[in-house]
Design an enzyme around this catalytic site. Sequence first.
Site, short mmCIF file in Angstrom:
data_model
loop_
_atom_site.label_atom_id
_atom_site.label_comp_id
_atom_site.label_asym_id
_atom_site.label_seq_id
_atom_site.Cartn_x
_atom_site.Cartn_y
_atom_site.Cartn_z
N ARG A 112 0.88 -1.17 0.00
CA ARG A 112 0.00 0.00 0.00
C ARG A 112 0.91 1.21 0.00
NH1 ARG A 112 -3.62 -2.74 -1.40
NH2 ARG A 112 -5.60 -3.17 -0.35
N GLU A 165 -3.38 7.84 -4.00
CA GLU A 165 -3.93 7.32 -5.26
C GLU A 165 -5.27 7.96 -5.58
OE1 GLU A 165 -4.06 3.03 -5.00
OE2 GLU A 165 -1.94 2.94 -4.50
N HIS A 176 -1.66 0.76 -9.69
CA HIS A 176 -2.26 -0.22 -8.76
C HIS A 176 -2.94 -1.36 -9.53
CE1 HIS A 176 -3.93 -0.68 -4.42
NE2 HIS A 176 -3.78 -1.87 -5.02
P1 NAP Z 1 -0.92 -11.78 4.56
O1 NAP Z 1 -0.88 -13.22 4.15
O2 NAP Z 1 -1.72 -11.38 5.72
O3 NAP Z 1 0.60 -11.32 4.72
C1 NAP Z 1 0.94 -10.09 5.29
C2 NAP Z 1 2.37 -10.16 5.79
O4 NAP Z 1 2.72 -8.88 6.30
C3 NAP Z 1 2.54 -11.16 6.93
O5 NAP Z 1 3.75 -11.84 6.75
C4 NAP Z 1 2.61 -10.27 8.17
O6 NAP Z 1 3.41 -10.79 9.21
C5 NAP Z 1 3.30 -9.05 7.60
N1 NAP Z 1 3.02 -7.89 8.45
C6 NAP Z 1 1.85 -7.41 8.87
N2 NAP Z 1 2.02 -6.35 9.67
C7 NAP Z 1 3.35 -6.17 9.77
C8 NAP Z 1 4.16 -5.25 10.46
N3 NAP Z 1 3.64 -4.28 11.22
N4 NAP Z 1 5.51 -5.37 10.33
C9 NAP Z 1 6.05 -6.33 9.58
N5 NAP Z 1 5.33 -7.23 8.89
C10 NAP Z 1 3.99 -7.15 8.98
O7 NAP Z 1 -1.46 -10.88 3.34
P2 NAP Z 1 -1.30 -11.13 1.79
O8 NAP Z 1 -2.48 -11.88 1.29
O9 NAP Z 1 0.06 -11.64 1.48
O10 NAP Z 1 -1.44 -9.61 1.27
C11 NAP Z 1 -0.53 -8.64 1.71
C12 NAP Z 1 -0.92 -7.26 1.26
O11 NAP Z 1 -0.60 -7.07 -0.10
C13 NAP Z 1 -2.40 -6.88 1.32
O12 NAP Z 1 -2.85 -6.61 2.64
C14 NAP Z 1 -2.44 -5.66 0.44
O13 NAP Z 1 -2.11 -4.51 1.18
C15 NAP Z 1 -1.31 -5.94 -0.57
N6 NAP Z 1 -1.86 -6.26 -1.91
C16 NAP Z 1 -1.60 -5.41 -2.93
C17 NAP Z 1 -2.09 -5.69 -4.20
C18 NAP Z 1 -1.79 -4.80 -5.36
O14 NAP Z 1 -2.58 -4.75 -6.29
N7 NAP Z 1 -0.68 -4.11 -5.36
C19 NAP Z 1 -2.88 -6.82 -4.42
C20 NAP Z 1 -3.13 -7.66 -3.34
C21 NAP Z 1 -2.61 -7.37 -2.09
P3 NAP Z 1 3.01 -12.11 10.05
O15 NAP Z 1 3.07 -13.23 9.04
O16 NAP Z 1 4.05 -12.23 11.06
O17 NAP Z 1 1.61 -11.87 10.53
#
Ligand code: NAP
Length: 316
Positions: A230, A259, A277
């Site tokens: 993000r 954005e 995005h």
């Molecule tokens: P996820 O499985 O929940 O993974 C999130 C990761 O971030 C986990 O490893 C988590 O740590 C870590 N995290 C959370 N808070 C943190 C912090 N304060 N410090 C360090 N690490 C932290 O989510 P996901 O499905 O992979 O998706 C991740 C994100 O990608 C989404 O929430 C969204 O913002 C972004 N995204 C972007 C797009 C795009 O179009 N660009 C598309 C989809 C998603 P833990 O494992 O230790 O909990």
Amino acid sequence: MSRTKLLQIGSMSDRMRDALAEAFEIDVLSEQSDRASFLAERGGDYPAIVTTAGLPGDVLDAAAKLRVVSSFGVGYDSIDASACAARGIKVSHTPDVLNDEVANTFVMLWLAVSRDLLGSERHARSGAWASEGSYPLTRSIQGRRVGILGLGRIGQAIAERCKVFDAEIHYHSRSRKDVPYTYHDTPAALAEAVEVLVAITPGGAETEHLVDAEVLTALGPDGLFFNLARGSVADEAALIEALLNGRIAGAGLDVFEAEPKIPDALKEMENVVLLPHVGSATHETRAAMGDLVVRNLLQWQEDGTVVTPVPECRDL
Ligand code: NAP
């Protein structure tokens, strides 16, 4: 059978609308001429919301009968999921079905930045190849030290792809994982250890400016930064400063702080590749996300549960 009233926030594909139309009577928030009066008079009528654009506070405040919010996308930082959970409202999102696409988008950006795809394409198209000669050499992505900030579902898919390029993989997450990659306690320690840093955490207050001036300085003058998380996760002013002053070598950005606005300073840089995005934005993946949004609502209507609740709502 009477259909359940469903309020739509944001846009929805025909495929989603067709799949929901039999079971739900759909009203579209953006089609209401006077939003405040609509919410005051009818906002309390809807037990269900489908959203591709978060859950604004005025809608939640007005939604006295709300029981379920089916959100399009895995990130739900524009929904107050804790407030919903406290009111017994189930919030669902669309995890996993987009992991591969977002990871592929990272690879696309990484190659585009390292191999200067856009500059060399311009060189070929403009005729400069014939008039000026060969394009300058670029940097290989092979065998790099890559740091993944947020080794979750998408972070793991990115790691899998990096292996194909013989990368040495490092990561930082809130917790250490049982994986054969090197863990670092802080984002700065991770940045210090790698040449390529990719942010793929959720957005929101907890991760705001996780990538700041200190992290970028630690990444170093040959380092590349990629943000697919993000816009809020990186301090954009610090990023611009680091790029302008050669504190890092380049960046690939799919997300931005305000954005759809992108700072002019970034648009003017040759060592940056910008995307609007589009991490998950293919026909196939967006259809799979839409299908999961629909499944969450249909299952809720059948038995009161959703297929993929957000963590805050898993115990409801
Ligand atoms: P996820 O499985 O929940 O993974 C999130 C990761 O971030 C986990 O490893 C988590 O740590 C870590 N995290 C959370 N808070 C943190 C912090 N304060 N410090 C360090 N690490 C932290 O989510 P996901 O499905 O992979 O998706 C991740 C994100 O990608 C989404 O929430 C969204 O913002 C972004 N995204 C972007 C797009 C795009 O179009 N660009 C598309 C989809 C998603 P833990 O494992 O230790 O909990």
